[in-house]
Design a protein around this motif. Sequence first.
Motif: not given
Length: 305
Positions: A119-121, A152-156, A159-163, A167-170
């Motif tokens: 999923l992270d890819r 970590d990669e999925l959070q990145h 953020r590419k989508f939302y900016g 807060d990708a972690c939450r």
Amino acid sequence: MGKTKKKQEIEIQPFVTVYYDAWMNDNDEDPVLSLVLAILQEIDGLTSLENERGILDLAGNVLDCFTGRTVKGVLDSLRGTPPLENIKKAKDLESKIAAFFESILPERGNRMVVFIDELDRCKPDYAIHLLERIKHYFGNERITFIFSLNMDELQHTIRKFYGNDFDACRYLERFFDFRIELPKPDMRRFYDGIGLENGSWVYESVCKQVVEMFNMGLREIAKFYRVAKTVAYKPTHKEHDQWLFAFSDGTGRQFCFLCIVPLMIGLNMCDRPRYNKFIQGRDGSPLIELLKIISGLTEYADYEI
């Protein structure tokens, strides 16, 4: 003597397991389509779908929400790549999906476990769409989703989508009930497994330093060494060449094989802008950085860098 305790028998409940490669499907318009088809393909390996009219009818109802195809089209899709045209939404999609899963589980297992990989890819919009779809439409308590990913990669990716300030972690905490971190891999065993020897060859040692220099993941390491071994294994693995860091006149070619070749492969894989500058002679900093790192490899060399 006391009474012998009777061993308690453990009843093993059958599970239906499904593997779903998210990255291989991230060109789909909607992840529900490929998820349902992945489940149908798994069931087809257990029993003949030709005799399961009820399941196929319910699956057809779900897939019709996206493709307008009939049950026959579902069977046909199992034999090839389904077309993703005329995707349409349906208000009763959730109830159709619930009915589909209720028809699968009773006779095949107590629970269905769906393994979501890579999923992270995925493209940011597809990763978010998949998570949202599972959250909203796959609420059956007898279905467990297990995600194998780099958080970590999925959070990145999110953020590419939302900016960058999102807060990708939450956000991701909404989707995962439990998180289990796997222990770090035994790199010595991993290197052995891909054929990257742990002996006294300078080339292997430099390759490992390039791996650390670019902080490569396991998949990247395997790909990197496969290329590095193909390109320069033979000229760097001669018994009389182990001293080649102490190169003399005319042996600069060996320095290229030992240092510059693995560095170029690593740059090409992990940092294309720096790779382009490096091969054009506009940025020598990657080589300087590598030479500073490998200057400690005195056990293999008489030459002090």
